[in-house]
Design an enzyme around this catalytic site. Structure first.
Site, PDB file in Angstrom:
ATOM      1  N   ASP A 106       0.029  19.252 -20.979  1.00 17.83           N
ATOM      2  CA  ASP A 106      -0.602  17.647 -21.230  1.00 17.83           C
ATOM      3  C   ASP A 106       0.305  16.917 -22.261  1.00 17.83           C
ATOM      4  O   ASP A 106       0.431  17.142 -23.241  1.00 17.83           O
ATOM      5  CB  ASP A 106      -1.985  18.034 -21.735  1.00 17.83           C
ATOM      6  CG  ASP A 106      -2.723  16.330 -22.157  1.00 17.83           C
ATOM      7  OD1 ASP A 106      -2.026  15.524 -21.935  1.00 17.83           O
ATOM      8  OD2 ASP A 106      -3.996  16.209 -21.830  1.00 17.83           O
TER       9      ASP A 106
ATOM     10  N   PHE B  52      -8.929  19.278 -24.756  1.00 17.07           N
ATOM     11  CA  PHE B  52      -9.440  17.880 -24.892  1.00 17.07           C
ATOM     12  C   PHE B  52     -10.761  17.779 -24.012  1.00 17.07           C
ATOM     13  O   PHE B  52     -10.925  18.406 -23.120  1.00 17.07           O
ATOM     14  CB  PHE B  52      -8.559  16.884 -24.385  1.00 17.07           C
ATOM     15  CG  PHE B  52      -8.831  15.563 -24.704  1.00 17.07           C
ATOM     16  CD1 PHE B  52      -8.871  14.796 -25.645  1.00 17.07           C
ATOM     17  CD2 PHE B  52      -9.176  14.569 -23.566  1.00 17.07           C
ATOM     18  CE1 PHE B  52      -9.256  13.750 -26.096  1.00 17.07           C
ATOM     19  CE2 PHE B  52      -9.517  13.425 -23.482  1.00 17.07           C
ATOM     20  CZ  PHE B  52      -9.654  12.790 -24.959  1.00 17.07           C
ATOM     21  N   THR B  53     -11.629  16.715 -24.486  1.00 12.72           N
ATOM     22  CA  THR B  53     -13.166  16.372 -23.827  1.00 12.72           C
ATOM     23  C   THR B  53     -13.016  16.605 -22.413  1.00 12.72           C
ATOM     24  O   THR B  53     -13.659  17.359 -21.730  1.00 12.72           O
ATOM     25  CB  THR B  53     -13.484  15.346 -24.443  1.00 12.72           C
ATOM     26  OG1 THR B  53     -12.765  14.402 -24.147  1.00 12.72           O
ATOM     27  CG2 THR B  53     -13.845  15.446 -25.698  1.00 12.72           C
TER      28      THR B  53
ATOM     29  N   TYR C 139       0.875  -1.146   0.056  1.00 13.97           N
ATOM     30  CA  TYR C 139       0.005   0.164  -0.291  1.00 13.97           C
ATOM     31  C   TYR C 139       0.839   1.181  -0.132  1.00 13.97           C
ATOM     32  O   TYR C 139       0.542   2.389  -0.748  1.00 13.97           O
ATOM     33  CB  TYR C 139      -0.920  -0.128   1.040  1.00 13.97           C
ATOM     34  CG  TYR C 139      -1.990   0.972   1.401  1.00 13.97           C
ATOM     35  CD1 TYR C 139      -3.131   0.811   0.780  1.00 13.97           C
ATOM     36  CD2 TYR C 139      -1.736   2.151   1.591  1.00 13.97           C
ATOM     37  CE1 TYR C 139      -4.002   1.701   0.406  1.00 13.97           C
ATOM     38  CE2 TYR C 139      -2.767   3.229   1.578  1.00 13.97           C
ATOM     39  CZ  TYR C 139      -4.185   3.189   1.012  1.00 13.97           C
ATOM     40  OH  TYR C 139      -4.911   3.800   0.806  1.00 13.97           O
TER      41      TYR C 139
ATOM     42  N   PHE D  19     -20.816  12.143 -25.304  1.00 13.20           N
ATOM     43  CA  PHE D  19     -20.372  11.117 -26.495  1.00 13.20           C
ATOM     44  C   PHE D  19     -20.182   9.720 -26.128  1.00 13.20           C
ATOM     45  O   PHE D  19     -20.227   8.686 -26.856  1.00 13.20           O
ATOM     46  CB  PHE D  19     -19.238  11.664 -27.290  1.00 13.20           C
ATOM     47  CG  PHE D  19     -18.029  11.802 -26.391  1.00 13.20           C
ATOM     48  CD1 PHE D  19     -17.871  12.961 -25.650  1.00 13.20           C
ATOM     49  CD2 PHE D  19     -17.031  10.814 -26.323  1.00 13.20           C
ATOM     50  CE1 PHE D  19     -16.713  13.197 -24.953  1.00 13.20           C
ATOM     51  CE2 PHE D  19     -15.884  10.979 -25.263  1.00 13.20           C
ATOM     52  CZ  PHE D  19     -15.872  12.038 -24.651  1.00 13.20           C
TER      53      PHE D  19
ATOM     54  N   ARG E   6     -15.301  12.401 -33.569  1.00 13.05           N
ATOM     55  CA  ARG E   6     -14.544  13.563 -33.010  1.00 13.05           C
ATOM     56  C   ARG E   6     -15.323  14.824 -33.749  1.00 13.05           C
ATOM     57  O   ARG E   6     -14.597  15.333 -34.331  1.00 13.05           O
ATOM     58  CB  ARG E   6     -13.152  13.522 -33.171  1.00 13.05           C
ATOM     59  CG  ARG E   6     -12.503  12.400 -32.503  1.00 13.05           C
ATOM     60  CD  ARG E   6     -12.171  12.586 -31.188  1.00 13.05           C
ATOM     61  NE  ARG E   6     -13.425  12.580 -30.159  1.00 13.05           N
ATOM     62  CZ  ARG E   6     -13.091  12.061 -28.946  1.00 13.05           C
ATOM     63  NH1 ARG E   6     -11.890  11.850 -28.204  1.00 13.05           N
ATOM     64  NH2 ARG E   6     -14.146  12.349 -27.846  1.00 13.05           N
TER      65      ARG E   6
ATOM     66  N   LYS F  74      -1.897   6.184 -22.809  1.00 13.22           N
ATOM     67  CA  LYS F  74      -1.197   6.588 -24.046  1.00 13.22           C
ATOM     68  C   LYS F  74       0.359   6.702 -23.990  1.00 13.22           C
ATOM     69  O   LYS F  74       1.153   5.874 -24.496  1.00 13.22           O
ATOM     70  CB  LYS F  74      -1.648   8.128 -24.671  1.00 13.22           C
ATOM     71  CG  LYS F  74      -2.958   8.228 -24.929  1.00 13.22           C
ATOM     72  CD  LYS F  74      -3.271   9.620 -25.417  1.00 13.22           C
ATOM     73  CE  LYS F  74      -4.855   9.654 -26.040  1.00 13.22           C
ATOM     74  NZ  LYS F  74      -5.461   8.802 -26.623  1.00 13.22           N
TER      75      LYS F  74
HETATM   76  N1  F0G Z   1      -5.170  14.072 -22.498  1.00  7.40           N
HETATM   77  C1  F0G Z   1      -5.192  13.888 -24.090  1.00  7.40           C
HETATM   78  C2  F0G Z   1      -4.546  14.624 -25.035  1.00  7.40           C
HETATM   79  C3  F0G Z   1      -5.903  12.817 -24.334  1.00  7.40           C
HETATM   80  O1  F0G Z   1      -5.978  12.339 -25.474  1.00  7.40           O
HETATM   81  C4  F0G Z   1      -6.518  12.052 -23.210  1.00  7.40           C
HETATM   82  C5  F0G Z   1      -7.471  10.849 -23.495  1.00  7.40           C
HETATM   83  C6  F0G Z   1      -6.812  12.514 -22.080  1.00  7.40           C
HETATM   84  C7  F0G Z   1      -5.805  13.879 -21.744  1.00  7.40           C
HETATM   85  C8  F0G Z   1      -7.280  11.789 -20.834  1.00  7.40           C
HETATM   86  O2  F0G Z   1      -6.835  10.697 -20.433  1.00  7.40           O
HETATM   87  O3  F0G Z   1      -8.144   8.828 -20.958  1.00  7.40           O
HETATM   88  O4  F0G Z   1      -6.307   8.381 -19.443  1.00  7.40           O
HETATM   89  O5  F0G Z   1      -8.288   9.810 -18.852  1.00  7.40           O
HETATM   90  N2  F0G Z   1      -7.565  10.362 -24.763  1.00  7.40           N
HETATM   91  C9  F0G Z   1      -8.299   9.201 -25.120  1.00  7.40           C
HETATM   92  C10 F0G Z   1      -8.628   9.394 -26.536  1.00  7.40           C
HETATM   93  C11 F0G Z   1      -9.516   8.867 -24.291  1.00  7.40           C
HETATM   94  O6  F0G Z   1      -9.187   8.219 -27.049  1.00  7.40           O
HETATM   95  O7  F0G Z   1      -8.160   9.927 -27.339  1.00  7.40           O
HETATM   96  P1  F0G Z   1      -7.197   9.382 -19.893  1.00  7.40           P
END
Ligand code: F0G
Length: 526
Positions: free
Chosen positions: A267, A176-177, A124, A499, A433, A310
């Site tokens: 990021d 980013f979303t 832990y 989405f 997208r 990623k």
């Molecule tokens: N920032 C970027 C540029 C991303 O592409 C993503 C995730 C995140 C932050 C968030 O990270 O998914 O680990 O919580 N992108 C994925 C995609 C979901 O399909 O492009 P996460």
């Protein structure tokens, strides 16, 4: 007297020998470094030329574990679309042939990563696995302090909790979303400051993800630095086609931030690929090893966060910095939302995979593979008259739905319709997208996306070239039958990140008609 002279002589003699040996050792290590780098350069797949002159991306890995795929008949794919609410997030992998939804958590893992997972030190607190990860963060990202989080958006949540207050403004190259959702949830607002070139689908600009420097400066002056908790730079802006920014641009953003005493949040989820494109496209760095480019980039930010799904082809995420007071500002939020500081909600096995994956991010043969395949896909599709985002970026190939479905109004979600149609006729799952990925404004009105794209992700080292050729073939057929693609409408629309869970329906019976045309042209082919 004689002994004294002898002592002095001995001292000088041994110091000389020591220095000669040191210089020799340094020379050897430097020349070895140079030699290694040369070998490394030769091994990068972009260097391999074919006798035929064809531009074919060559794999520098082999496949040792495989997973069986399903290519089900189009009739089943139509049912699956209906069951999934015409949203590709609603599909199941049993109905999918090539899963090009995302590269998040779907990059192929290396033998070294899998081996490392076996020695996970489950604890832990104080796990050795975490200490190894901390070292990797220091070695690869050059950051002293590291806070783990279960994935990228968890890091975004922590940053928003710590820094974003009602009325705050966050300038960024592009949103980013999930980053947007966390900022707006805390009452903040974002502003996107790209150059107009970024919004052109067809372009030869190497760095469409560059921050618009003049606009940034004007924005800070207009609104005042007090309202701006940080500037966000997204390495390889995901939503406009995985487009990178240059180090020249990032340095200029740093200079502006310094002028106004503002922090920069990077990021770094797609940092490896952004760094690779810097090496490919920015003159100053064409002979700089990827490992150094990565460090130059992280060195320009105050806070770096990433999705390890990623960046390091694993799971997990985190935030890192060289600033102790920033670390202290964020530290308490990790045990609150994620888990103790030495695991942050990530399984310890994944922490081991993350560590190895981070080191592998410095390897051009690993990082160049996905951009090379994307570039092949984009260029071949472009040659066949399919409107693609160019130049090819990272993460995936992006099809311009506003061209493919130019007969559909944005109110009928052309990118969502194209994603559904492409799955129907190919079994390939892409991701919308476009406007479906946007959120409504505070009055409930649609905010139409700048670009309506079908993203076809190319996770690292997952697909073969013949599979990419299949994608190009089916895209070409769809382009020739594009008038048959109809619109979609929401039947269930969740208020946040719609989405993901939203359900839609076709506005007419266009999917049945498209299926009939497919059968006519392909007979009983899958
Ligand atoms: N920032 C970027 C540029 C991303 O592409 C993503 C995730 C995140 C932050 C968030 O990270 O998914 O680990 O919580 N992108 C994925 C995609 C979901 O399909 O492009 P996460």
């Amino acid at each position: 007297m004689f002994t004294k002279v002898k002592q002095i002589f001995n001292f000088h003699y041994y110091s000389c020998i020591f220095f000669i040996k040191l210089i020799h050792a340094l020379e050897i290590s430097l020349s070895l470094h140079h030699f290694n780098y040369k070998i490394h350069k030769i091994m990068s797949n972009s260097q391999v030329k074919f006798y035929s002159g064809e531009n074919i991306p060559l794999e520098l890995h082999k496949t040792r574990i495989v997973q069986k795929l399903n290519l089900v008949p189009i009739e089943r794919r139509l049912e699956a679309l209906y069951e999934g609410g015409y949203n590709t997030f609603g599909l199941k992998t049993t109905d999918i042939y090539l899963d090009m939804l995302t590269d998040s958590g779907t990059n192929a893992m290396s033998d070294e990563q899998l081996a490392a997972m076996m020695r996970a030190d489950d604890a832990y607190a104080g796990s050795q696995s975490f200490i190894r990860l901390q070292k990797a963060v220091k070695d690869v990202l050059n950051a002293e302090y590291f806070l783990p989080a279960h994935q990228g958006r968890a890091a975004e949540n922590i940053l928003a909790c710590a820094y974003v207050r009602k009325g705050n403004l966050i300038p960024m190259n592009y949103h980013f979303t999930t980053a947007l959702a966390h900022i707006t949830e805390k009452g903040g607002q974002i502003v996107e400051l790209l150059y107009p070139e970024a919004y052109k689908i067809k372009s030869s600009h190497p760095f469409k993800g560059n921050m618009n420097l003049e606009a940034l400066e004007a924005y800070i002056q207009k609104h005042g630095k007090e309202r701006i908790p940080y500037i966000r730079m997204e390495a390889s802006t995901n939503l406009i086609g995985g487009q990178p920014f240059s180090i020249e641009n990032f340095r200029a953003v740093r200079a502006i931030a310094n002028n106004y005493g503002l922090r920069i949040v990077l990021d770094a989820s797609l940092l490896g690929e952004n760094a690779y494109l810097v090496q490919q496209r920015e003159e100053e760095f064409k002979n700089t090893p990827l490992a150094d480019i990565i460090k130059i980039m992280t060195g320009l930010a105050d806070i770096i966060y990433f999705s390890a799904r990623k960046l390091s082809s694993s799971r997990g995420g985190g935030i890192c910095t060289n600033n102790e007071s920033i670390y202290k500002e964020l530290e308490a939020l990790v045990p609150l939302y994620e888990g103790f500081l030495t695991y942050g909600g990530i399984s310890i096995r994944e922490i081991e995979a993350m560590t190895v994956g981070l080191y592998e991010t410095q390897d051009e043969t690993v990082i160049s593979q996905s951009p090379a395949f994307i570039s092949y896909l984009v260029n071949e599709a472009d040659k066949r008259g399919i409107s693609m985002v160019t130049p090819a970026g990272v993460l995936g190939a992006h099809v311009n739905a506003l061209d493919m479905c130019s007969h559909l109004p944005q109110t009928q979600y052309p990118a969502g319709a194209l994603a559904a149609a492409f799955f129907l006729i190919s079994g390939v799952r892409g991701m919308e997208r476009g406007s479906i990925s946007n959120q409504r404004d505070e009055y409930g009105n649609e905010t139409f996306a700048d670009m309506e794209l079908l993203r076809l992700a190319v996770p690292r080292r997952v697909f073969t070239l013949s599979q990419i050729m299949y994608v190009i073939d089916r895209l070409t057929w769809l382009k020739d039958n594009r008038e048959m693609i109809g619109g979609l409408k929401f039947v269930y629309e969740p208020p946040v990140l719609r989405f993901f869970m939203g359900r839609l329906m076709p506005v007419t019976d266009w999917p049945e008609k498209l299926m009939a045309k497919f059968r006519k042209d392909f007979g009983d082919s899958l």
